[in-house]
Write a protein that holds these residues in place. Sequence first.
Motif, PDB file in Angstrom:
ATOM      1  N   ASP A   1      39.427  20.826  63.711  1.00  0.00           N
ATOM      2  CA  ASP A   1      39.020  21.677  62.597  1.00  0.00           C
ATOM      3  C   ASP A   1      40.074  21.785  61.502  1.00  0.00           C
ATOM      4  O   ASP A   1      39.730  21.980  60.340  1.00  0.00           O
ATOM      5  CB  ASP A   1      38.685  23.079  63.111  1.00  0.00           C
ATOM      6  CG  ASP A   1      37.444  23.059  63.980  1.00  0.00           C
ATOM      7  OD1 ASP A   1      36.376  22.676  63.481  1.00  0.00           O
ATOM      8  OD2 ASP A   1      37.549  23.405  65.168  1.00  0.00           O
ATOM      9  N   ALA A   2      41.322  21.691  61.854  1.00  0.00           N
ATOM     10  CA  ALA A   2      42.383  21.794  60.849  1.00  0.00           C
ATOM     11  C   ALA A   2      43.570  20.934  61.268  1.00  0.00           C
ATOM     12  O   ALA A   2      43.944  20.913  62.436  1.00  0.00           O
ATOM     13  CB  ALA A   2      42.817  23.244  60.680  1.00  0.00           C
ATOM     14  N   ILE A   3      44.114  20.228  60.297  1.00  0.00           N
ATOM     15  CA  ILE A   3      45.284  19.377  60.526  1.00  0.00           C
ATOM     16  C   ILE A   3      46.272  19.661  59.404  1.00  0.00           C
ATOM     17  O   ILE A   3      45.888  19.731  58.241  1.00  0.00           O
ATOM     18  CB  ILE A   3      44.918  17.882  60.486  1.00  0.00           C
ATOM     19  CG1 ILE A   3      43.865  17.548  61.541  1.00  0.00           C
ATOM     20  CG2 ILE A   3      46.165  17.014  60.653  1.00  0.00           C
ATOM     21  CD1 ILE A   3      43.266  16.159  61.384  1.00  0.00           C
ATOM     22  N   TYR A   4      47.527  19.836  59.778  1.00  0.00           N
ATOM     23  CA  TYR A   4      48.555  19.952  58.746  1.00  0.00           C
ATOM     24  C   TYR A   4      49.679  18.987  59.068  1.00  0.00           C
ATOM     25  O   TYR A   4      49.856  18.548  60.197  1.00  0.00           O
ATOM     26  CB  TYR A   4      49.083  21.386  58.615  1.00  0.00           C
ATOM     27  CG  TYR A   4      49.872  21.874  59.797  1.00  0.00           C
ATOM     28  CD1 TYR A   4      51.257  21.714  59.845  1.00  0.00           C
ATOM     29  CD2 TYR A   4      49.238  22.500  60.874  1.00  0.00           C
ATOM     30  CE1 TYR A   4      51.981  22.165  60.931  1.00  0.00           C
ATOM     31  CE2 TYR A   4      49.961  22.949  61.953  1.00  0.00           C
ATOM     32  CZ  TYR A   4      51.322  22.781  61.981  1.00  0.00           C
ATOM     33  OH  TYR A   4      52.036  23.220  63.064  1.00  0.00           O
ATOM     34  N   SER A   5      50.419  18.623  58.048  1.00  0.00           N
ATOM     35  CA  SER A   5      51.501  17.667  58.230  1.00  0.00           C
ATOM     36  C   SER A   5      52.584  17.927  57.195  1.00  0.00           C
ATOM     37  O   SER A   5      52.511  18.862  56.406  1.00  0.00           O
ATOM     38  CB  SER A   5      50.954  16.240  58.090  1.00  0.00           C
ATOM     39  OG  SER A   5      51.920  15.307  58.512  1.00  0.00           O
TER      40      SER A   5
ATOM     41  N   LEU B   1      38.671  27.554  66.699  1.00  0.00           N
ATOM     42  CA  LEU B   1      39.006  26.366  65.913  1.00  0.00           C
ATOM     43  C   LEU B   1      40.154  25.613  66.561  1.00  0.00           C
ATOM     44  O   LEU B   1      41.029  26.209  67.168  1.00  0.00           O
ATOM     45  CB  LEU B   1      39.399  26.767  64.489  1.00  0.00           C
ATOM     46  CG  LEU B   1      38.342  27.510  63.671  1.00  0.00           C
ATOM     47  CD1 LEU B   1      38.919  27.921  62.325  1.00  0.00           C
ATOM     48  CD2 LEU B   1      37.106  26.670  63.475  1.00  0.00           C
ATOM     49  N   LEU B   2      40.143  24.294  66.395  1.00  0.00           N
ATOM     50  CA  LEU B   2      41.207  23.443  66.917  1.00  0.00           C
ATOM     51  C   LEU B   2      42.129  23.043  65.772  1.00  0.00           C
ATOM     52  O   LEU B   2      41.707  22.379  64.826  1.00  0.00           O
ATOM     53  CB  LEU B   2      40.618  22.201  67.587  1.00  0.00           C
ATOM     54  CG  LEU B   2      41.607  21.175  68.123  1.00  0.00           C
ATOM     55  CD1 LEU B   2      42.540  21.790  69.160  1.00  0.00           C
ATOM     56  CD2 LEU B   2      40.864  19.987  68.713  1.00  0.00           C
ATOM     57  N   LEU B   3      43.379  23.466  65.849  1.00  0.00           N
ATOM     58  CA  LEU B   3      44.401  23.175  64.848  1.00  0.00           C
ATOM     59  C   LEU B   3      45.386  22.174  65.431  1.00  0.00           C
ATOM     60  O   LEU B   3      45.888  22.365  66.540  1.00  0.00           O
ATOM     61  CB  LEU B   3      45.140  24.462  64.462  1.00  0.00           C
ATOM     62  CG  LEU B   3      46.396  24.321  63.614  1.00  0.00           C
ATOM     63  CD1 LEU B   3      46.059  23.820  62.229  1.00  0.00           C
ATOM     64  CD2 LEU B   3      47.135  25.642  63.544  1.00  0.00           C
TER      65      LEU B   3
ATOM     66  N   LEU C   1      40.781  20.367  56.459  1.00  0.00           N
ATOM     67  CA  LEU C   1      39.984  21.468  56.991  1.00  0.00           C
ATOM     68  C   LEU C   1      38.549  20.985  57.172  1.00  0.00           C
ATOM     69  O   LEU C   1      37.950  20.446  56.241  1.00  0.00           O
ATOM     70  CB  LEU C   1      39.997  22.661  56.040  1.00  0.00           C
ATOM     71  CG  LEU C   1      41.356  23.285  55.767  1.00  0.00           C
ATOM     72  CD1 LEU C   1      41.264  24.278  54.612  1.00  0.00           C
ATOM     73  CD2 LEU C   1      41.897  23.959  57.011  1.00  0.00           C
ATOM     74  N   SER C   2      38.007  21.185  58.359  1.00  0.00           N
ATOM     75  CA  SER C   2      36.613  20.828  58.628  1.00  0.00           C
ATOM     76  C   SER C   2      35.686  21.838  57.958  1.00  0.00           C
ATOM     77  O   SER C   2      36.135  22.877  57.457  1.00  0.00           O
ATOM     78  CB  SER C   2      36.354  20.822  60.135  1.00  0.00           C
ATOM     79  OG  SER C   2      36.379  22.148  60.645  1.00  0.00           O
ATOM     80  N   GLU C   3      34.406  21.547  57.984  1.00  0.00           N
ATOM     81  CA  GLU C   3      33.433  22.492  57.438  1.00  0.00           C
ATOM     82  C   GLU C   3      33.491  23.811  58.199  1.00  0.00           C
ATOM     83  O   GLU C   3      33.388  24.886  57.598  1.00  0.00           O
ATOM     84  CB  GLU C   3      32.029  21.902  57.488  1.00  0.00           C
ATOM     85  CG  GLU C   3      31.819  20.813  56.464  1.00  0.00           C
ATOM     86  CD  GLU C   3      30.391  20.276  56.466  1.00  0.00           C
ATOM     87  OE1 GLU C   3      29.465  21.035  56.809  1.00  0.00           O
ATOM     88  OE2 GLU C   3      30.220  19.105  56.108  1.00  0.00           O
ATOM     89  N   ARG C   4      33.669  23.743  59.526  1.00  0.00           N
ATOM     90  CA  ARG C   4      33.772  24.966  60.331  1.00  0.00           C
ATOM     91  C   ARG C   4      34.972  25.798  59.896  1.00  0.00           C
ATOM     92  O   ARG C   4      34.899  27.026  59.788  1.00  0.00           O
ATOM     93  CB  ARG C   4      33.896  24.630  61.822  1.00  0.00           C
ATOM     94  CG  ARG C   4      32.626  24.111  62.427  1.00  0.00           C
ATOM     95  CD  ARG C   4      32.793  23.801  63.911  1.00  0.00           C
ATOM     96  NE  ARG C   4      33.021  25.031  64.652  1.00  0.00           N
ATOM     97  CZ  ARG C   4      34.032  25.241  65.482  1.00  0.00           C
ATOM     98  NH1 ARG C   4      34.918  24.302  65.706  1.00  0.00           N
ATOM     99  NH2 ARG C   4      34.149  26.376  66.125  1.00  0.00           N
TER     100      ARG C   4
END
Length: 88
Positions: free
Chosen positions: A33-37, A11-13, A54-57
């Motif tokens: 796939d995931a982003i936080y801020s 996964l790409l975070l 969060l992506s479906e993956r």
Amino acid sequence: LGELCQKNGTLLLIDTVCSLGGVPLFADKWGIDAIYSGSQKCLSAPPGGAPLFLSERAMEKIQSRKGPPATYNLDLNLVGDYWGWYGK
């Protein structure tokens, strides 16, 4: 980078604490796939908020965990149940 991560089963975070709302971000197009801020930096919002994508993956990965996380603070299944992510 997202395509490479998908091909290798990872996964790409992305950390967008200092950039969310200030520069273009195309999560689906880039295969993120995931982003936080955080809410205080570029968004100039009150402290305490933590935007999360969060992506479906990523959601599938979270739901198919084989064991529990080390602490309930990291349990996104618990968070998802609370916020109704899973339609339960």
